[in-house]
Design an enzyme around this catalytic site. Structure first.
Site, PDB file in Angstrom:
ATOM      1  N   GLY A  62       3.450  12.508   2.528  1.00  0.00           N
ATOM      2  CA  GLY A  62       4.164  13.661   1.971  1.00  0.00           C
ATOM      3  C   GLY A  62       3.480  14.355   0.821  1.00  0.00           C
ATOM      4  O   GLY A  62       4.114  15.113   0.101  1.00  0.00           O
ATOM      5  N   GLU A 113       5.400   0.158  -8.419  1.00  0.00           N
ATOM      6  CA  GLU A 113       6.369   0.239  -7.326  1.00  0.00           C
ATOM      7  C   GLU A 113       7.771  -0.180  -7.782  1.00  0.00           C
ATOM      8  O   GLU A 113       8.773   0.355  -7.309  1.00  0.00           O
ATOM      9  CB  GLU A 113       5.915  -0.614  -6.142  1.00  0.00           C
ATOM     10  CG  GLU A 113       4.563  -0.227  -5.554  1.00  0.00           C
ATOM     11  CD  GLU A 113       4.439   1.248  -5.226  1.00  0.00           C
ATOM     12  OE1 GLU A 113       5.472   1.895  -4.940  1.00  0.00           O
ATOM     13  OE2 GLU A 113       3.317   1.763  -5.262  1.00  0.00           O
ATOM     14  N   PHE A 124      -2.560  13.809   4.737  1.00  0.00           N
ATOM     15  CA  PHE A 124      -2.606  14.092   6.179  1.00  0.00           C
ATOM     16  C   PHE A 124      -1.678  13.193   6.998  1.00  0.00           C
ATOM     17  O   PHE A 124      -1.446  13.479   8.172  1.00  0.00           O
ATOM     18  CB  PHE A 124      -4.037  13.970   6.697  1.00  0.00           C
ATOM     19  CG  PHE A 124      -4.966  14.984   6.101  1.00  0.00           C
ATOM     20  CD1 PHE A 124      -4.720  16.342   6.236  1.00  0.00           C
ATOM     21  CD2 PHE A 124      -6.085  14.581   5.385  1.00  0.00           C
ATOM     22  CE1 PHE A 124      -5.567  17.289   5.666  1.00  0.00           C
ATOM     23  CE2 PHE A 124      -6.943  15.518   4.815  1.00  0.00           C
ATOM     24  CZ  PHE A 124      -6.680  16.873   4.956  1.00  0.00           C
ATOM     25  N   HIS A 165       9.595   2.778  -9.213  1.00  0.00           N
ATOM     26  CA  HIS A 165      10.237   3.583  -8.172  1.00  0.00           C
ATOM     27  C   HIS A 165      11.531   2.926  -7.711  1.00  0.00           C
ATOM     28  O   HIS A 165      12.570   3.574  -7.554  1.00  0.00           O
ATOM     29  CB  HIS A 165       9.296   3.725  -6.974  1.00  0.00           C
ATOM     30  CG  HIS A 165       8.192   4.707  -7.162  1.00  0.00           C
ATOM     31  ND1 HIS A 165       8.395   6.008  -7.536  1.00  0.00           N
ATOM     32  CD2 HIS A 165       6.847   4.567  -7.005  1.00  0.00           C
ATOM     33  CE1 HIS A 165       7.233   6.641  -7.593  1.00  0.00           C
ATOM     34  NE2 HIS A 165       6.276   5.789  -7.281  1.00  0.00           N
TER      35      HIS A 165
END
Length: 809
Positions: A726, A595, A723, A598
């Site tokens: 993205g 993370e 679902f 990112h």
């Protein structure tokens, strides 16, 4: 030495790869929130555990929002090895009552406040950092509606005065987008980390109004025509790469958003978008509620024999929170849940095979029955996505998804199949080796190992071989040590200092930390929040990075320097127990590194054009490059001061190549299974046809899992990535980006991982290209600028131990 290496490889390959054979059902998920995109992008994030998934982002159209929930859906001294920001589980942030952001001119937000007559609504105040601590459910309806009314007026004005110039088109449009993205992103973030029934109800009520505005913005003919005019003008050739990317991206996204449809089809398209938004929200809520619903009370300690002290303490702590005030780790009672840390502890350590089976079956059937059944929601989502694809003149939704990615459907399928075929024989062999070990231990189930046996016996194999288990490594991975090591690595690679800045910004929970990133001159370049611990009663599962605000010249607060980016990182790792800090598993360490990768791309961008700064505008299947790149450093002794890494490598994993290969092999089957199922559902599945979604899952599993799933397996009902997030027809992105990330890391290997100067020089180049250029250049061009050539799969195959297998295939 070679004999030792071979023995270690054999044991760890069995241990870790087999752990992955079943991981597709319960492996911890991570990733980034998708950028607020056009109506089609529903959201929410986190790879395998998330009720609402890791959201990353597909290219963000100008009329989208922040890197969070798509509009359609989302003091301290300078850092040094001897002066690290203190990370304490008992940390209590300094108050921020005296914090005062710099003054800024009157804004449309202020006008919205006046129009609403609600000067106390925190959603409508002018702020530098969001007032996460003061936003309540009661603020959502009036705040969002007041803002939407003001933005409608702004859009009317823009359409009336628009011209094909940057100042008359892009700049006012970016301001409209930002106002909505910041407010809506704040509300949805609180829903993800501090969920309540009142907040859900408020969001559900105003969400259709927000989507309606988003659709109007995305389908604005005056805006679309102005972008086309810029592209066709003589000035086009003189635009910067970043500005060209903005124009091209907005035109493509506008078409995919229905701008070119006739009135009748556009009305139908908009109905589909509204319903998809509603369904994806409901899907994520059902997963969260189903996860919270399961509680297994244990009063007899014999039932949970084998659970380590960390797990017992967590189970007792959970029992206290559930109405058993006298619960202790020694005497109980204990409560087992489906939350990641609790679930995995049972799977890996509980000697009670019956309890392992009970918990496993509960996990794979989450949200698949009663009022929380996601089956009809999945069917309707797939039906509507296919309908949407056909309205846009595509054959299936996979083609719609690939329209804004690096890969094509064929290339994605080819990559997945090559990795699957290269891995299969080794996986079969590893399962046989694990069976042999279980049999040598007198296990009655040795010849018929089931899903709930794999992780358990893998751990026993590790204990037998090295007289140590993963739980015994936890003290070396206390959260303070891990964060200090991560920050030290960031300084070494990217020449940045990370300082604790608690108290400068409001937070949503007392465990949340706030940090400032400064460059080598001491100037702030970005900020980020870190919310590390699992809170199953209010926080969705998984892990994700998201944008709070992005870097932007247009949205400068002082009129001279760009607005600085702010991010948040959210994990669900083991919380502190008693007076001990959070003691992490190695997987949780990897998740934090992932993370943070990112976040670095969001925070270290040097692009001032807000629509392509940081992670915005990057093709979805390239956005995992920095996150997966950072994971590689978990396997290397990047700093001799980081004793916890040295201890891990020398005492447990023994040799770097072993852990690097075996753990990466372990994850491979997880992603292959998810990605192949995802593509099959969006490419060939016919909603309402003779085959059900579970038939598709079973069929794919026969080719991607050595042990077939149970007939009652309903993992799809918890597959939030595709679902409720993205990743629809995009889960393959993890493997696609891994080709890029492995090759990028091989640049450091080529330079010499023990050569500090070479590592620093290569890190600087990585920062100035991969991290700095964001969506301002095509990802392939950015990669070539860093690596000096196009990407090669050689490093990925080598890291996964597949070169020999590929050569003989």
């Amino acid at each position: 030495m070679r004999g030792t290496r071979a023995a270690v490889q054999n044991v760890l390959r069995v241990l870790l790869l087999l752990n992955a054979l079943m991981a597709s059902r319960f492996s911890l998920s991570r990733s980034v929130h998708p950028i607020l995109k056009r109506p089609t992008r529903f959201l929410t994030h986190s790879p395998h555990f998330a009720p609402t998934p890791p959201l990353k982002s597909r290219p963000c159209p100008l009329w989208s929002a922040s890197f969070s929930f798509c509009l359609a859906s989302s003091s301290s001294s300078s850092f040094s090895p001897t002066s690290l920001p203190v990370f304490s589980p008992s940390h209590s942030p300094r108050r921020y009552a005296s914090f005062s952001p710099p003054p800024s001119p009157p804004s449309a937000m202020a006008a919205a406040v006046a129009a609403a007559g609600d000067v106390e609504n925190p959603l409508l105040k002018n702020f530098e950092f969001p007032p996460f601590d003061s936003v309540e459910a009661d603020h959502v309806r009036p705040g969002v509606r007041a803002l939407l009314k003001q933005l409608e007026d702004d859009l009317d004005e823009l359409e009336r005065t628009v011209e094909p110039t940057w100042s008359k088109l892009v700049e006012p449009l970016e301001k409209i987008v930002d106002k909505l993205s910041v407010v809506w992103g704040m509300v949805n973030h609180l829903k993800a980390v501090k969920d309540t029934a009142e907040l859900r109800a408020a969001i559900e009520e105003v969400q259709p109004e927000k989507v309606k505005f988003q659709l109007r913005l995305g389908q604005s003919k005056p805006i679309y025509n102005a972008f086309k005019a810029i592209q066709e003008s003589p000035e086009w050739q003189h635009l910067s790469d970043a500005r060209k990317r903005i124009v091209e991206g907005q035109i493509k996204e506008a078409v995919l958003g229905g701008v070119a449809l006739d009135d009748e089809k556009r009305e139908e398209f908009n109905k589909v978008e509204q319903e998809l938004e509603r369904l994806s929200q409901k899907f994520g809520e059902n997963v969260l509620d189903a996860t919270k619903k399961f509680e297994r009370l244990v009063t007899d300690k014999k039932e949970i024999e084998g659970l380590p002290p960390t797990a017992l303490g967590l189970a007792a702590q959970t029992a206290v929170s559930k109405g058993h005030p006298g619960a202790t780790s020694e005497d109980g009672p204990w409560i087992i849940t489906l939350d990641g840390p609790s679930f995995m502890s049972v799977m890996q350590h509980c000697r009670n095979r019956g309890l392992r089976e009970e918990v496993y079956r509960a996990y794979i059937t989450r949200a698949s029955s009663g009022d929380l059944d996601n089956t009809p929601i999945i069917d309707q989502i797939l039906k509507l996505r296919l309908e949407k694809a056909r309205l846009l003149n595509y054959n299936n939704y996979a083609e719609v998804s690939m329209a804004t990615k690096m890969a094509t459907v064929e290339k994605a399928q080819e990559l997945l199949e090559k990795l699957r075929s290269a891995s299969w024989d080794a996986a079969v062999k590893d399962l046989e080796e694990l069976k042999y070990f279980a049999k040598s231990q007198g296990a009655a189930e040795a010849d018929d190992l089931r899903h709930w046996d794999i992780s358990f016996w893998a751990e026993r194999l590790r204990e037998a071989k090295y007289d140590i288990n993963e739980e015994e490594l936890r003290p070396y991975f206390s959260l303070p040590k891990v964060m200090n090591g991560l920050f030290n690595l960031a300084k070494k690679l990217f020449d940045i200092n990370i300082e604790a800045a608690d108290g400068q910004a409001p937070v949503w929970n007392s465990d949340v930390r706030f940090y400032c990133i400064k460059d080598s001159s001491g100037s702030p370049t970005a900020y980020f929040y870190f919310d590390p611990y699992s809170r199953p009663s209010e926080k969705r599962g998984g892990a994700w990075m998201d944008e709070v605000v992005g870097r932007s010249r247009v949205l400068s607060r002082n009129g001279t320097s760009p607005r600085l980016p702010v991010a948040h990182m959210v994990c669900n790792q083991t919380p502190p127990v008693g007076d001990k800090p959070s003691l992490m598993t190695f997987r949780e360490v990897e998740t934090v590194f992932h993370e943070f990768g990112h976040a670095l791309q969001h925070m270290l961008t040097k692009v001032d054009e807000g629509l392509v700064a940081g992670i915005r505008g990057i093709e979805w299947d390239a956005v995992e490059l920095p996150s997966q790149f950072m994971e590689n450093w978990c396997y290397h002794r990047f700093d001799r001061h980081l004793q916890f890494f040295i201890i891990m490598l020398t005492l447990f994993y023994v040799e770097q190549p072993v852990i690097s290969v075996t753990k990466k092999k372990a994850r491979r089957f997880v992603v292959l299974k998810f990605a192949t199922t995802d593509l099959e559902l969006h490419l060939n599945y016919v909603p309402g046809g003779s085959a059900s979604i579970y038939d598709v899952d079973q069929r794919v599993s026969k080719r991607t899992q050595i042990i077939p799933p149970l007939p009652e397996d309903r993992f799809l009902c918890g597959f939030s990535h595709i679902f409720a997030g993205g990743y629809a027809a995009g889960y393959y992105s993890y493997k696609w980006a891994e080709v890029l990330s492995a090759d990028a890391f091989s640049a450091f290997e080529d330079a010499g991982l023990d050569d500090n100067k070479a590592v620093e020089e290569t890190g600087h180049k990585f920062r100035e290209t991969i991290l700095a250029l964001g969506g301002g250049k095509a990802p392939l061009e950015v990669f070539v600028e860093f690596r000096g050539r196009e990407p090669s799969p050689e490093a990925l195959l080598r890291h996964n131990g597949l070169l020999a297998a590929t050569a003989s295939a």
